[in-house]
Design a protein around this motif. Structure first.
Motif, mmCIF file in Angstrom:
data_model
loop_
_atom_site.group_PDB
_atom_site.id
_atom_site.type_symbol
_atom_site.label_atom_id
_atom_site.label_comp_id
_atom_site.label_asym_id
_atom_site.label_seq_id
_atom_site.Cartn_x
_atom_site.Cartn_y
_atom_site.Cartn_z
ATOM 1 N N PHE A 30 0.842 -1.195 0.000
ATOM 2 C CA PHE A 30 0.000 0.000 0.000
ATOM 3 C C PHE A 30 0.882 1.251 0.000
ATOM 4 C CE2 PHE A 30 -2.425 -3.445 1.786
ATOM 5 C CZ PHE A 30 -3.622 -3.355 1.084
ATOM 6 N N GLU B 277 -4.401 2.454 -8.107
ATOM 7 C CA GLU B 277 -4.130 3.729 -7.445
ATOM 8 C C GLU B 277 -3.876 3.566 -5.946
ATOM 9 O OE1 GLU B 277 -6.306 3.264 -9.752
ATOM 10 O OE2 GLU B 277 -5.913 4.795 -11.281
ATOM 11 N N ASP B 278 -4.566 2.589 -5.325
ATOM 12 C CA ASP B 278 -4.489 2.477 -3.867
ATOM 13 C C ASP B 278 -3.662 1.302 -3.371
ATOM 14 O OD1 ASP B 278 -6.244 0.587 -4.814
ATOM 15 O OD2 ASP B 278 -7.677 0.809 -3.171
ATOM 16 N N GLN B 279 -3.217 0.420 -4.279
ATOM 17 C CA GLN B 279 -2.401 -0.698 -3.836
ATOM 18 C C GLN B 279 -1.631 -1.304 -5.006
ATOM 19 O OE1 GLN B 279 -4.267 -4.630 -2.983
ATOM 20 N NE2 GLN B 279 -6.213 -3.515 -3.188
ATOM 21 N N GLN C 239 2.053 5.302 -0.002
ATOM 22 C CA GLN C 239 1.695 6.572 0.623
ATOM 23 C C GLN C 239 1.142 7.492 -0.456
ATOM 24 O OE1 GLN C 239 1.629 7.393 3.935
ATOM 25 N NE2 GLN C 239 3.734 7.841 4.536
ATOM 26 N N PRO D 34 -1.631 8.943 -3.502
ATOM 27 C CA PRO D 34 -2.090 8.363 -4.771
ATOM 28 C C PRO D 34 -0.920 8.009 -5.680
ATOM 29 C CG PRO D 34 -2.358 10.739 -4.809
ATOM 30 C CD PRO D 34 -1.920 10.385 -3.411
ATOM 31 N N THR D 35 -1.187 7.114 -6.633
ATOM 32 C CA THR D 35 -0.183 6.713 -7.620
ATOM 33 C C THR D 35 -0.737 6.929 -9.014
ATOM 34 O OG1 THR D 35 0.785 5.038 -6.159
ATOM 35 C CG2 THR D 35 1.176 4.783 -8.522
#
Length: 290
Positions: A7, A58-60, A9, A11-12
């Motif tokens: 996970f 985006e979240d993981q 830190q 957004p990606t």
């Protein structure tokens, strides 16, 4: 298969991450599926190459690993470091967005990450091979190197180790890979330095940069690039980078350096934004000009 879930830190920006990886992926050693958000490569773990498949959201980040490897959780830290998952992208985006020049890029891609390399020697030789040529040409050269001298593993190939690469005669390396003779000598010099035990570990950023500049064929741009991509230093800018200078309105090196001062302490991320806008924009989709 064993599945790890990581996970990040903040957004990606998955598309930019995948396009960055794809632009530098070594044929035969890496595979990237941008629409599928998947990247596959070998990572060294417990003394052996391990095939790793990373899927981005985006979240993981999910990581598929072979069941038989020892201590699969031990790969979490190096993967997090490689993909810059511990940087707070929301905080970095907020800081950069205070500058009106780069704000449109940050708003367009708020989750940019400072993608590195899993192995410092790989970073150095890939950068040397890519000096003064296009990304496509650099991938071609690296693909030839891996095909000729890499070791097969799990359907992919490893890069040659420093000692193996240093032992290849200049004439053979020049003929097989297709580099210029000057670049070939630099490549073997770098390989010999790492074969002799040199490493960035325990060096400060300034010490590592000075050590790189002492190597023949390594100039300021290469040292800046490796400081940013191999060491993943968050506040490095490469004023000699032509893509960045064009993005800044054909700025001179001094002008680019001056402009970048307002992006401290996140100049590396600002440079990633400039590169992403110029080089990693999907076909048919215009970039957002700085």
């Amino acid at each position: 298969m064993t599945l790890l879930r990581l996970f990040p830190q903040g957004p990606t920006d998955c598309e930019t991450v995948l396009r960055t990886l794809a632009a530098h992926a070594i044929p035969g050693a890496e595979e990237t599926d941008v629409p599928g958000r998947v990247h596959t490569r070998l990572l060294h773990h417990a003394g052996a190459p391990v095939r790793v498949t990373v899927t981005f959201a985006e979240d993981q980040i999910t990581v598929d690993l072979p069941d038989e490897i020892p201590d699969p959780a031990g790969l979490a830290a190096p993967i997090r470091r490689w993909l810059d998952l511990d940087s707070d992208t929301a905080r970095i985006a907020d800081a950069l967005a205070t500058d009106p020049l780069i704000r449109p890029l940050v708003e367009h891609r708020p989750g940019i990450r400072l993608i590195g390399y899993p192995d410092e020697f790989e970073a150095v030789i890939a950068t040397v091979v890519g000096q003064q040529v296009s990304l496509a040409a650099a991938r071609t050269f690296m693909g030839r190197l891996v095909t000729a001298y890499g070791t097969p593993a799990a359907g992919l190939r490893t890069l040659p180790a420093p000692r193996e690469l240093a032992a290849i005669p200049d004439t053979e390396l020049h003929t097989v890979v297709g580099l210029t003779r000057t670049r070939t000598r630099t490549l073997r010099t770098v390989a010999q330095r790492w074969a002799d035990g040199f490493t960035f570990a325990h060096l400060t950023t300034d010490e590592a940069r000075r050590a790189l500049l002492e190597l023949p064929g390594i100039g300021p741009w290469t040292a800046d690039y490796l400081t940013m991509r191999a060491l993943q230093h968050p506040d490095t800018f490469a004023p000699g980078d032509l893509v960045a200078r064009r993005a800044l309105g054909s700025a001179t090196e001094d002008q680019a350096r001056s402009i970048a001062e307002q992006w401290a302490p996140w100049r590396s991320y600002a440079l990633m934004h400039l590169w992403a806008d110029a080089a990693y924009t999907p076909p048919g989709r215009g970039g957002t000009r700085a």
